[in-house]
Design an enzyme around this catalytic site. Structure first.
Site, PDB file in Angstrom:
ATOM      1  CG  HIS A 102      75.015  14.360   7.035  1.00  0.00           C
ATOM      2  ND1 HIS A 102      75.287  15.317   7.992  1.00  0.00           N
ATOM      3  CD2 HIS A 102      73.990  13.601   8.134  1.00  0.00           C
ATOM      4  CE1 HIS A 102      75.169  15.099   9.137  1.00  0.00           C
ATOM      5  NE2 HIS A 102      74.388  14.238   9.145  1.00  0.00           N
TER       6      HIS A 102
ATOM      7  CG  ASP B 224      69.427  13.406  15.130  1.00  0.00           C
ATOM      8  OD1 ASP B 224      69.886  12.632  14.101  1.00  0.00           O
ATOM      9  OD2 ASP B 224      69.775  14.551  15.039  1.00  0.00           O
TER      10      ASP B 224
END
Length: 302
Positions: free
Chosen positions: A141, A65
């Site tokens: 992350h 994304d």
């Protein structure tokens, strides 16, 4: 002009009215693209972004994304006649991905595609010119992921007119003083620049915190930013899910903005499970009042 235009504000998958992450940062006559989710080139056309002014692309990490729109954008730029070089800053694996896509499709770009790999150990300044400086830093992350600090620099020193006159410096020399030069008088006295000028004012800073779990390790990078973008994938009742998936909530983003002493916060990267975004503001603003939603098509002046 220093401003951010939101092209996509969604996470994971596009919806009918929201697109994956992408932003245009305007730095006077240069445009920077930060992340390039699916459909970015359509958003560029929709919001009448001048492709010819695009100079640099920054990709935070390799979740789809944030970069699935890149190969399509590059191909379209070539078909539209671009010949100016374009530089991509991204995790090193992206170069292999792009070259393989181009090779398998038999595509030759008609402009030079330059690639600068982002590696955590090398964090710091990656781009600097007379008015622009860009640094990168690691976020936390599930895969290597980076945020960006984009600064508009003011290089001209400020003349102190009364001091310059006292040292008998002609006005015709003022532009050289602004560039930091000393002045040699005819009587032999060397007038030091800092006797008659002040340092340039601090430039403005935009800090882009890409996908990340809430961590105060980011505070030094966000500190005193004029504008901070921070992801808010979930509302606060899903804080556990956010932590499990290495994302942040509305309240967490606002808390980091507050602790970093930033001037303004914009929040985005909303989960597709939410059809209404107003609740994100309702949770964020009590913690950090100067919070705005990252609305697609909106431009935020820094």
């Amino acid at each position: 002009m220093f401003a951010v235009t939101i092209l996509g504000n969604n996470s994971a998958i596009p919806t009918l009215d929201r697109h994956p992450t992408a932003q245009i940062v305007t730095c006077n006559d240069q445009l920077l693209l930060v992340d390039c989710g699916e459909g970015t080139q359509l958003q560029i056309a929709r919001y009448k972004i001048k492709r010819s002014r695009l100079r640099y692309i920054f990709i935070s990490h390799l979740h789809g994304d944030h970069y699935f729109g890149l190969i399509g954008l590059l191909n379209s730029l070539s078909l539209l006649g671009r010949i100016d070089p374009l530089t991509v800053y991204a995790p090193p694996e992206l170069e292999t991905i792009l070259l393989l896509q181009l090779e398998c499709s038999g595509t030759t770009l008609h402009f030079e595609l330059q690639f600068v790999p982002l590696i955590a150990e090398n964090q710091g300044v990656i781009l600097e010119d007379k008015e622009l400086r860009v640094s990168f830093f690691p976020t936390r992350h599930r895969i290597p992921c980076y945020g960006f600090i984009i600064e508009m620099q003011k290089r001209k020193r400020k003349i102190i007119p009364e001091q310059a006159r006292a040292y008998e410096i002609p006005a015709a020399y003022f532009s050289q003083l602004q560039d930091g030069a000393d002045y040699q008088r005819k009587d032999g006295l060397l007038v030091k620049n800092d006797w008659v000028t002040l340092p340039p004012p601090l430039g403005k800073r935009y800090v882009y915190c890409a996908d990340t779990i809430y961590t105060e390790d980011l505070l030094p990078f966000a500190e005193k930013a004029d504008l901070l973008y921070h992801e808010t994938t979930y509302l606060n009742n899903l804080a556990e899910r956010a932590a499990e998936r290495y994302h942040s909530t509305s309240v967490q983003a606002a808390t980091l903005a507050l602790k970093a002493g930033v001037k303004r916060l914009i929040i985005g990267h909303f989960s597709s499970k939410y059809t209404e975004l107003e609740p994100f503001l309702e949770e964020s603003r009590p913690v950090f009042p100067d919070t705005d939603l990252a609305i697609e098509g909106a431009t935020y002046i820094i």
